[in-house]
Scaffold this motif. Structure first.
Motif, mmCIF file in Angstrom:
data_model
loop_
_atom_site.group_PDB
_atom_site.id
_atom_site.type_symbol
_atom_site.label_atom_id
_atom_site.label_comp_id
_atom_site.label_asym_id
_atom_site.label_seq_id
_atom_site.Cartn_x
_atom_site.Cartn_y
_atom_site.Cartn_z
ATOM 1 N N ARG A 14 0.978 -1.429 -0.064
ATOM 2 C CA ARG A 14 -0.081 -0.035 -0.081
ATOM 3 C C ARG A 14 1.018 1.387 0.021
ATOM 4 O O ARG A 14 1.741 1.227 0.854
ATOM 5 C CB ARG A 14 -0.835 -0.081 1.326
ATOM 6 C CG ARG A 14 -2.058 1.078 1.305
ATOM 7 C CD ARG A 14 -2.990 1.154 2.417
ATOM 8 N NE ARG A 14 -3.379 -0.240 2.713
ATOM 9 C CZ ARG A 14 -4.676 -0.754 2.156
ATOM 10 N NH1 ARG A 14 -5.128 0.051 1.488
ATOM 11 N NH2 ARG A 14 -5.117 -1.922 2.555
ATOM 12 N N TYR A 151 -2.445 -4.217 0.314
ATOM 13 C CA TYR A 151 -3.655 -3.512 -0.249
ATOM 14 C C TYR A 151 -4.211 -5.095 -1.046
ATOM 15 O O TYR A 151 -3.606 -5.498 -1.742
ATOM 16 C CB TYR A 151 -3.470 -2.631 -1.262
ATOM 17 C CG TYR A 151 -4.541 -2.130 -2.213
ATOM 18 C CD1 TYR A 151 -5.726 -1.904 -1.448
ATOM 19 C CD2 TYR A 151 -4.380 -2.524 -3.499
ATOM 20 C CE1 TYR A 151 -6.799 -1.319 -2.415
ATOM 21 C CE2 TYR A 151 -5.467 -2.215 -4.374
ATOM 22 C CZ TYR A 151 -6.536 -1.611 -3.838
ATOM 23 O OH TYR A 151 -7.425 -1.351 -4.781
ATOM 24 N N ASN A 153 -6.196 -6.281 -4.035
ATOM 25 C CA ASN A 153 -6.361 -5.686 -5.199
ATOM 26 C C ASN A 153 -7.471 -6.380 -5.785
ATOM 27 O O ASN A 153 -7.477 -7.148 -6.676
ATOM 28 C CB ASN A 153 -5.360 -5.643 -6.209
ATOM 29 C CG ASN A 153 -5.624 -4.793 -7.546
ATOM 30 O OD1 ASN A 153 -6.621 -3.969 -7.340
ATOM 31 N ND2 ASN A 153 -5.007 -5.084 -8.562
ATOM 32 N N GLN A 195 -9.571 -3.901 5.412
ATOM 33 C CA GLN A 195 -9.189 -3.443 4.166
ATOM 34 C C GLN A 195 -9.923 -2.087 3.832
ATOM 35 O O GLN A 195 -9.347 -1.003 3.350
ATOM 36 C CB GLN A 195 -9.192 -4.408 3.128
ATOM 37 C CG GLN A 195 -8.189 -5.600 2.992
ATOM 38 C CD GLN A 195 -6.995 -4.934 2.843
ATOM 39 O OE1 GLN A 195 -6.585 -4.568 1.751
ATOM 40 N NE2 GLN A 195 -5.941 -5.126 3.716
ATOM 41 N N TYR A 199 -7.919 1.441 3.173
ATOM 42 C CA TYR A 199 -8.149 2.195 2.102
ATOM 43 C C TYR A 199 -7.845 3.807 2.303
ATOM 44 O O TYR A 199 -7.641 4.524 1.334
ATOM 45 C CB TYR A 199 -9.492 2.032 1.190
ATOM 46 C CG TYR A 199 -9.028 2.585 -0.125
ATOM 47 C CD1 TYR A 199 -8.451 2.003 -1.046
ATOM 48 C CD2 TYR A 199 -10.438 3.313 -0.599
ATOM 49 C CE1 TYR A 199 -8.366 2.647 -2.376
ATOM 50 C CE2 TYR A 199 -10.213 4.074 -1.885
ATOM 51 C CZ TYR A 199 -9.158 3.479 -2.678
ATOM 52 O OH TYR A 199 -9.182 3.875 -4.169
ATOM 53 N N GLY A 203 -4.490 2.953 -2.213
ATOM 54 C CA GLY A 203 -4.554 1.442 -2.908
ATOM 55 C C GLY A 203 -4.584 1.856 -4.376
ATOM 56 O O GLY A 203 -4.513 3.043 -4.707
#
Length: 695
Positions: A14, A151, A153, A195, A199, A203
C-alpha cells in the motif's frame, strides 16, 4: 458443506497518495487544516480506534453543504461479493436484481451517482458523509486479518467508488464514514473490513478521498461563526448475535462462518464465532465510554453522530446518551430507504420490528436514514421517474442555528426539506438562553406597536378533581409541569392527593402591562404560588401594586433529582408554572372583602388589553381523565379496595403496583410516552381544536 469460494486477489504494497493541504491558525488560535488529515498508517485495523483527527477548517461566510449517503456500493459483474459459491446474478454495480423488479433496481447506484454529480455542480459540497455498507453484500472480497500495509487488489474500490463518484464538485471531496454490517461480511464477520479501513491510506487507483481511519473516531470542523463535532460510531453490535442464532443477518452465525476455511481475523479479533459476540460487545462498551467523554467535553455548536444502524437499535442507550449530552443529529443507514425525522414532525407512530414507537422517541434529537444509496435493493418499489423515497442521497446545509436537510431521489426530485435545530444538553440550565434559535429569541422581542407587550395565546393545564374553582387566583402549568406535579405529589399517595381525577386544558389569552415591560423588558412577570386564593410569594402584593395584575411564570433551570425536566423540547420541556392574580390576591377565599376586591381587582377580563386590571382571559379547552389513560377504580371497585393492595406510583421503588403507567420517573422515553399519550387523548377527544399551541 461446501466451502465458499472467493475471487483470487493480488496483494500489493500500500502506497499512500500524496495529497496537498494547507495549515494555518484561525478561530482563536486553533491550528487548522484545509483537509481531513489521517493519522499515520497503522499496522492493523483497530490500532487507531478512538482517534481524533486534527481540526479542519472551511472558510467563507456563504452556505456550506455536506452530501450524505449510505448503503451505496454494489457488486462487480462476475464477482460473488463474498456471498457464497454461487454469488449473485448481478449485471452492474448496485444491481440487486430480484424476480419482478427491473430497471431502477438494476442501475440504482448509477442513478443516485448521476444525481450526486448533478447537484454537486450547484451545491459544491465540502465533503461527504457515508454511513456504511460501502461494499455489498459481503464487503471487500477477501478475508480480514492482513496487515494494513498490504492492499487487496479486488478491483472494488476503483470500480465501485472512484470510477462512479467523480466529476465537477465531487472530485477531491473526502468521504468520511463508518463500517456497516455488509462491510464486515454481511452474514459473517470475516469479510475484509480492515481493508475498508486501510483504504484510508491508499490503494491502486486511490485519489486520497477515503477517510475511515478506525472503527470509531471523531473530527472537529470549524466554519465561520460555528463548529461541528462529528462522532463516527460502529454500531454493528446489534447484529452480532449468539453463534447458534440462525438469523440471516447474524454476523456471528456459526453455520455460515463454518462454510469458510478461515474463521479468524487474527489476534485482534474476532477469532471465532464464539468470540465474535464478545468482541463486538467489548467494542461497543469502549465506544460508549469514549463517546460520553467526548460529548461532555464538546464546545462545538453541533454534535453529530454518524453510525450505521438507526437509533431503534439500542434505543434506550441512544436516548440516554442524547438526553444527557444533547446529540443534535444522527446520520444512519442500514434500512434501505430515505427518511428524515425531526422533533417538529407531526406526532405519530414509527412502526417496525421494534414495535410502535412515537415518531419523536428520540426527543429533541433529529435522525436521518440514508440507506437508499443504491448498493442494496430498496425496501419498497421504486418509481421510474424517482417520485419515491427508495433510492437517493441527502444534502445538509450547515449554519450556526440550523441544518437544512434536503432528501434527493434517484430521479433528482427534492422529496423533503426539513430543518434540524440544536438540542441542548440534558435539561435547561441557567444558560438555557444560549441554546435558543433566533426564532425563539424573537418571541421575547418587544412588539412593534405600543409599549412592547405582546398579545399571546397558548395552552396551559391544571390537575383537577370534583371541586370546581374560578380560574382566578390560581396556578397553572405547561403539560410537562402538570405531569411533573402529579408524578411527584399526586399519584404517590393513595387515594390521590386532593381527589385529583383529570387534567384540565386551559386556553389562555394574555398581554401583560406596560409597567412590567418598562421595568423588566420581559413578557412575563414574577411567579407566585397561590394557596386557597391568596398569593404566598414574598412581595407578591407589592409587585401587583407596582406592576399591575401581571401573569407570572417560573421556569426551573435545574438538571438533577427532583428538579429534573419531565421531558424535552420542542413541545415537551422543563416544567413551567404560571400564576394568575384575581380579585383580592392578598387574602384567601374565606377572607376576601368587597373593599379588597375593589382595591385589588385582579387581571381577568373578557377582552384582554394589557391594562393593569385586564391582563388575561382563561377559557376551558377540554379535559382528559386519568381513567381514560389507564384503569384504577371502577363502579364496583372503590379506592379503599384499590389502596389495600395497589398504588399508582411508589417513589421508593420507582414503580406502581397494579399500575405501570407512572413507572420510571426519570426515564426520558417513558416520560415522553406519558406526555404524548395525554396530547393524543386531547386530540382524539377534541379534533376540532389544535392539539398543541405554544407554551
Amino acid at each position: 458443506q461446501s466451502k465458499s469460494k472467493v475471487p483470487e486477489v493480488s496483494w500489493l504494497r500500500r502506497v499512500p497518495p500524496i495529497i496537498d493541504y494547507q495549515t494555518w491558525r484561525a478561530h482563536g488560535g486553533v491550528q487548522c487544516h484545509s483537509r481531513f488529515v489521517a493519522p499515520p498508517m497503522p499496522a492493523f485495523g483497530t490500532q487507531h480506534n478512538g482517534v481524533a483527527l486534527p481540526a479542519t477548517c472551511f472558510n467563507g461566510t456563504g452556505e456550506h453543504h455536506v452530501f450524505l449517503i449510505s448503503d451505496w456500493g454494489g457488486v462487480l459483474p462476475g464477482h460473488n461479493g463474498n456471498d457464497g459459491p454461487e454469488g449473485h446474478d448481478h449485471i452492474a454495480p448496485a444491481d440487486q436484481h430480484q424476480s419482478g423488479r427491473h430497471g431502477v433496481d438494476e442501475w440504482a447506484q448509477f442513478r443516485v451517482a448521476k444525481q450526486i454529480k448533478h447537484f454537486a455542480q450547484k451545491y459544491n459540497p465540502d465533503y461527504f458523509l457515508q454511513a456504511g455498507n460501502a461494499f455489498n453484500p459481503g464487503g471487500i472480497e477477501t478475508k480480514c486479518g492482513a496487515p494494513i500495509s498490504m492492499y487487496a487488489n479486488t478491483g472494488q474500490t476503483k470500480a465501485i467508488f472512484e470510477d462512479i463518484y467523480n466529476g465537477p464538485g465531487v472530485d477531491g471531496k473526502q468521504w468520511l464514514g463508518v463500517l456497516g454490517n455488509h462491510d464486515y461480511g454481511g452474514w459473517m464477520y470475516i469479510g475484509a473490513w480492515d481493508q475498508a479501513i486501510g483504504y484510508t491510506w491508499g490503494g491502486l487507483g486511490s485519489t486520497g478521498r477515503w477517510m475511515l481511519p478506525a472503527q470509531y473516531w471523531n473530527a472537529k470542523v470549524y466554519y465561520e461563526g460555528f463548529a461541528v463535532d462529528y462522532y463516527f460510531v460502529d454500531s454493528n453490535v446489534f447484529d452480532a448475535l449468539a453463534p447458534t442464532d440462525s438469523n440471516e443477518y447474524n454476523l456471528c452465525n456459526m453455520q455460515k462462518v463454518n462454510t469458510s476455511s478461515n474463521h479468524t481475523c487474527g489476534h485482534r479479533g474476532p477469532t471465532s464465532p464464539q468470540d465474535c459476540p464478545k468482541w463486538f460487545k467489548k467494542l461497543w462498551a469502549e465506544q460508549k465510554e469514549w463517546l460520553l467523554w467526548h460529548l461532555s467535553e464538546s464546545s462545538a455548536h453541533w454534535q453529530i453522530v454518524v453510525t450505521h444502524y438507526p437509533p431503534m437499535w439500542g434505543k434506550e442507550q441512544w436516548q440516554a446518551i442524547a438526553r444527557a449530552h444533547g446529540i443534535d443529529l444522527m446520520v444512519t443507514g442500514h434500512n434501505n430507504v430515505q427518511e428524515v425525522h425531526t422533533p417538529d414532525d407531526p406526532l405519530g407512530f414509527y412502526k417496525g420490528w421494534w414495535g410502535d414507537l412515537y415518531t419523536d422517541f428520540m426527543d429533541g434529537t433529529s435522525w436521518i436514514v440514508a440507506g437508499g444509496g443504491g448498493g442494496v435493493i430498496s425496501q419498497g418499489l421504486p418509481d421510474g421517474d424517482g417520485a419515491d423515497d427508495q433510492y437517493g442521497f441527502m444534502i445538509l446545509t450547515l449554519s450556526q442555528f440550523s441544518i437544512r436537510v434536503r432528501a434527493i431521489s434517484h430521479g433528482g426530485q427534492v422529496r423533503s426539506e426539513k430543518l434540524v435545530r440544536p438540542r441542548p444538553p440534558a435539561a435547561a440550565t441557567p444558560n438555557f438562553i444560549a441554546y435558543l434559535s433566533p426564532a425563539q429569541l424573537r418571541l421575547e422581542e418587544p412588539a412593534k406597536e405600543g409599549c412592547g407587550t405582546k398579545l399571546s395565546t397558548f395552552y396551559l393545564y391544571r390537575a383537577a378533581g370534583a371541586q370546581t374553582f374560578k380560574d382566578e387566583n390560581i396556578n397553572a402549568a405547561n403539560l410537562a409541569g402538570v405531569l411533573w406535579y402529579m408524578h411527584h405529589e399526586v399519584v404517590m399517595v393513595c387515594p390521590r392527593k386532593f381527589g385529583i381525577t383529570h387534567i384540565r386544558r386551559l386556553l389562555v389569552t394574555m398581554r401583560n402591562t406596560c409597567d412590567l415591560f418598562k421595568r423588566t423588558k420581559t413578557q412575563f412577570g414574577p411567579y407566585t404560588a397561590f394557596d386557597s386564593g391568596r398569593c404566598t410569594g414574598e412581595g407578591c402584593v407589592s409587585n401587583y401594586k407596582t406592576l399591575g395584575s401581571v401573569v407570572g411564570c417560573q421556569h426551573i433551570p435545574y438538571n438533577t433529582g427532583v428538579f429534573a425536566p419531565y421531558c424535552e423540547a420542542p413541545g415537551c420541556g422543563p416544567a413551567q408554572w404560571y400564576s394568575f392574580p384575581g380579585p383580592c390576591p392578598s387574602k384567601d377565599f374565606n377572607h376576601k372583602t368587597k373593599e379588597c376586591i375593589q382595591d385589588e381587582p385582579g387581571g381577568f377580563c373578557e377582552a384582554v388589553t394589557g391594562k393593569r386590571d385586564c391582563t388575561y382571559k382563561i377559557q376551558d379547552a377540554g379535559e382528559v381523565y386519568l381513567d381514560e389513560l389507564y384503569k384504577t377504580v371502577s363502579e364496583g371497585y372503590s379506592w379503599d379496595q384499590f389502596c389495600q393492595s395497589q398504588i399508582e406510583y411508589n417513589n421508593q421503588t420507582d414503580a406502581g403496583v397494579g399500575v405501570s403507567w407512572w413507572d420510571n420517573i426519570y426515564n426520558a422515553s417513558r416520560c415522553r410516552g406519558r406526555y404524548n399519550a395525554v396530547v393524543s387523548k386531547f386530540k382524539e377527544k377534541y379534533p376540532y381544536r389544535p392539539a398543541t399551541l405554544p407554551e
